[in-house]
Design a protein around this motif. Structure first.
Motif, PDB file in Angstrom:
ATOM      1  N   UNK A  53      -1.699  15.417  10.069  1.00 26.41           N
ATOM      2  CA  UNK A  53      -1.829  15.491  11.671  1.00 26.41           C
ATOM      3  C   UNK A  53      -1.565  13.968  11.908  1.00 26.41           C
ATOM      4  N   UNK A  54      -1.595  13.840  13.154  1.00 25.90           N
ATOM      5  CA  UNK A  54      -1.954  12.483  13.704  1.00 25.90           C
ATOM      6  C   UNK A  54      -0.243  11.683  13.422  1.00 25.90           C
ATOM      7  N   UNK A  55      -0.090  10.247  13.632  1.00 27.72           N
ATOM      8  CA  UNK A  55       0.625   9.640  13.529  1.00 27.72           C
ATOM      9  C   UNK A  55       0.990   8.798  12.374  1.00 27.72           C
ATOM     10  N   UNK A  56       0.064   9.356  11.064  1.00 30.67           N
ATOM     11  CA  UNK A  56       0.672   9.119   9.727  1.00 30.67           C
ATOM     12  C   UNK A  56       1.402  10.803   9.605  1.00 30.67           C
ATOM     13  N   UNK A  57       1.722  11.758   9.823  1.00 24.58           N
ATOM     14  CA  UNK A  57       1.435  13.185   9.102  1.00 24.58           C
ATOM     15  C   UNK A  57       2.843  12.966   7.695  1.00 24.58           C
TER      16      UNK A  57
END
Length: 185
Positions: free
Chosen positions: A43-47
């Motif tokens: 998950x997160x911005x670099x998922x």
């Protein structure tokens, strides 16, 4: 004689408890965090990509959680509590991430589901596949099911390590309380 045998048994049992309480995993307080590695971000911005979470945290206050399994309820409870602390300490640019070790194909759906159920807003979950384990320089104990490292300026301020099934609500409270060691009071 029976008294001596019982006394020896108590010493062995208590000695075992001391050993369990002294489980060491990962860099210890005062040590530098060993450095970069690139887990697969769930998950997160670099998922969907590999990215260095240690690099993203930089010198900011950070909590790094290493876990051996993706289905432990207490680990998920810990991450949810840390998510609330991370959101609360956004002005301090606190960064929190959990790295799970194991088979990416099996862990990814578990962790996506866990992130959704916990409504994680600031904690990044990532996978270090069993084919590409966490670097040895992190010195994670094979006996530790969960290792929690709190650091700032890339120096460890607190370290918690738990054998399988030993992480408790009391431990989660202590870890959350220690966030003040990295963000200030």
């Amino acid at each position: 004689m029976i008294r001596n045998v019982l006394a020896a048994a108590v010493v062995v049992v208590l000695g075992g408890a001391v050993v369990a309480a002294e489980l060491k995993s990962g860099p210890q307080v005062g040590a530098k965090v060993p450095g970069a590695f690139h887990p697969y971000n769930v998950n997160g911005e670099d998922a969907g990509k590999t990215a260095c979470l240690y690099c993203k945290a930089g010198d900011s206050p950070a909590v790094m959680v290493f876990a051996r399994t993706g289905d432990d309820a207490m680990t998920h409870k810990l991450l949810k509590a840390l998510d609330a602390e991370t959101v609360k300490n956004a002005k301090a640019e606190m960064y929190t991430f959990g790295i799970f070790q194991g088979d990416k194909a099996a862990l990814e759906p578990q962790l996506k589901d866990a992130a959704k159920k916990a409504d994680l807003k600031a904690v990044t979950l990532a996978i270090e596949d069993k084919e590409d384990p966490i670097p040895a320089k992190y010195n994670l104990s094979p006996e530790a099911d969960v290792t929690v490292i709190l650091y700032t300026d890339r120096v460890v301020k607190a370290n918690y390590s738990f054998a399988k099934g030993k992480l408790s609500d009391k431990d989660i409270s202590a870890i959350v309380q220690d966030v003040s060691k990295i963000v200030g009071k």
